[in-house]
Scaffold this motif. Structure first.
Motif: not given
Length: 530
Positions: A325-332, A478-496
């Motif tokens: 929620e905080l991250y998304d509050e910022f304008e692009e 409240l939500h976060g970005r939950i990454h499929a592989d948290r050791s990988n900076p390029d890992s895809p995520y879902t908002v959960e």
């Protein structure tokens, strides 16, 4: 190494001062012995005595349980962050389920009254000392400031204008009253009136920051007193809207004080905001009051917000993680976003190594980046970062009140009076690389406070309370970005969902419970229904 009051310069007679002003009393302000008579026989006789007494005013500033991270346990209730590690008392605060017995919450109330007690000892004794007027005015000004500043934090944290009332007002006139004889004023507005009076005295007696010697940096000054007057009137205005006009007056007084207060703005938004949050600029035109810190001591917030165990490089603690929620509050286009929050894949420097952010510990998939500047250098440990990871301070003075907030205080106070608040608001937006707003509304102001001051002691939680927005805001998960592989900076995520919706009763939870040990020792009533 910084030349500051938290170093050995304040140690020499501090033991004596505390033995006279603190040890003779219990840890609670309500069990006072006659401080003046205890100390008058062997103290308060020289300029050095007066200055050492003034030094004692600042000790609690760096306490872990006050501005090290203490008040952040309350601010953690906001929608900007979650507790990054399992801590039952932190979870209870976030869920508004405190009992008043939690150890981590006992110190803020007590330690601020310790400072008030030390300030009163100065105000009772120094006026009669045969010392230079210059030293006398400086020491008295510091005492008035620290008494008002400490009372400000206690007042809005625990007091209201309703059935609870304010918090005990302790001055020279009543500081020697018998234990248990203190009471709560009928309204916290009485506290705000006393705080304002103290800060005005401080502003009259203290020098501008720009007139201080470098050795005095970290001590109270006129700019800080004027700034907290503006903030005090803003908080007071939630109960009396005529005080918005006073908030504007003192915001302008900061701007026009003669110390050259201004935003750090060289028309390079990303660099400006990054360098603003660093030890390079902490004594600059934007910093009004901070927790004086170094690689030897001070606020531990920088290390508290760092990745748990610091990717094997340093003992970060992993608390207070940003939400989606905080991250998304910022304008692009907002340059502040990358400086404030790290997301997976963001590049940063860490002890001389270029890294891309990933975390196997973050519960939200984010980390606060604001306080990480000093961690970037290869040789930072021992020079910019505390070599003891159990006390993870850095050379950065964690801000408590910046000039950007003064501009936003003015904007809010103008808007709330039905006037145009665009000019101060747009100064803040321009520094961030954003286009100006015309006819700014309170919604615009609330957005700007949130993104400009995120992760700071500006207190997002109390903003939501005083605006009447807390109940609706906290009713949403409240939500976060939950990454499929948290050791990988390029890992895809879902908002959960990472924190469920909460029930906030604005008639009860607008204040926090006073620690029960203070209730028991003083006999004052607890805030209702906690």
């Amino acid at each position: 190494m910084k030349n500051t009051i938290i170093k050995s310069a304040m140690v020499s007679l501090f033991t004596l001062v505390t033995s006279l002003v603190v040890v003779s009393c219990s840890d609670d302000f309500t069990n006072l012995e006659p401080i003046g008579s205890v100390s008058s026989g062997n103290f308060w006789s020289s300029e050095q005595d007066a200055e050492e007494a003034a030094n004692s005013l600042y000790v609690e500033m760096k306490s872990q349980n006050v501005f090290g991270r203490g008040f952040f346990w309350y601010m953690n209730a906001s929608d900007d962050m979650i507790t990054g590690r399992i801590k039952s008392y932190a979870d209870n605060a976030k869920n508004f389920n405190l009992t008043g017995d939690e150890g981590a919450f006992n110190a803020m109330y007590v330690d601020n009254y310790k400072v008030i007690r030390r300030a009163n000892a100065i105000l009772a004794n120094v006026p009669n000392m045969d010392i230079s007027e210059t030293v006398k005015n400086k020491v008295l000004g510091e005492a008035y400031f620290m008494r008002g500043f400490s009372a400000f934090w206690v007042a809005h944290t625990y007091g209201d204008d309703g059935e609870n009332g304010g918090v005990p007002i302790i001055t020279v006139d009543n500081m020697n009253n018998p234990a248990g004889s203190f009471s709560r004023p009928t309204s916290v507005t009485e506290n705000y009136a006393q705080i304002a009076a103290d800060l005005k005295m401080a502003a009259d007696l203290l020098s501008l920051f720009t007139n201080l010697d470098a050795a005095e940096y970290g001590r109270a000054h006129k700019d800080a007193a004027l700034a907290y007057l503006a903030k005090t009137y803003l908080y007071w205005a939630q109960y009396d809207n005529t005080k918005y006009a006073d908030a504007v007056i003192y915001a302008d007084a900061v701007t026009n004080s003669g110390s050259g207060r201004a935003l750090l703005d060289t028309d390079n938004p990303s660099t400006d905001y990054r360098m603003l949050h660093s030890s390079v600029n902490e004594w600059g035109s934007e910093y009004l009051w901070s927790v004086n810190s170094s690689e030897e001591g001070g606020s531990i917030l920088s290390g508290v917000m760092l990745e748990n165990k610091g990717w094997g490089k340093y003992n970060g603690w992993g608390y207070f993680q940003p939400t989606a929620e905080l991250y998304d509050e910022f304008e692009e286009a907002d340059a502040r976003r990358a400086v404030t929050v790290l997301k997976f894949g963001d590049e940063f420097q860490f002890f001389g190594e270029t890294r891309r952010y990933q975390s196997e510990n973050s519960l939200s998939g984010f980390q606060f980046n604001k306080y990480m500047y000093e961690f970037q250098f290869e040789d930072a440990i021992g020079s910019l970062v505390n070599s003891n990871g159990d006390n993870p301070t850095t050379d950065y003075n964690v801000p408590l009140l910046r000039y950007a907030e003064i501009l936003l205080i003015k904007s809010e106070a103008l808007i709330m009076q039905g006037k145009n608040g665009d000019a101060p608001l747009n100064l803040v937006r321009d520094r961030a690389g954003l286009s100006p707003i015309t006819n700014a509304t309170m919604a615009d102001l609330k957005h700007e406070r949130r993104v400009e001051l995120a992760g700071e002691f500006a207190n997002r939680h109390f903003d939501l309370v005083r605006w009447g927005d807390a109940q609706a805001t906290y009713a949403k998960p409240l939500h976060g970005r939950i990454h499929a592989d948290r050791s990988n900076p390029d890992s895809p995520y879902t908002v959960e969902e990472i924190w469920p919706a909460r029930t906030f009763n604005p008639n009860v939870m607008h204040v926090w419970p006073i620690p029960n040990r203070s209730i028991e020792s003083s006999g004052i009533p607890q805030n209702q229904n906690w």
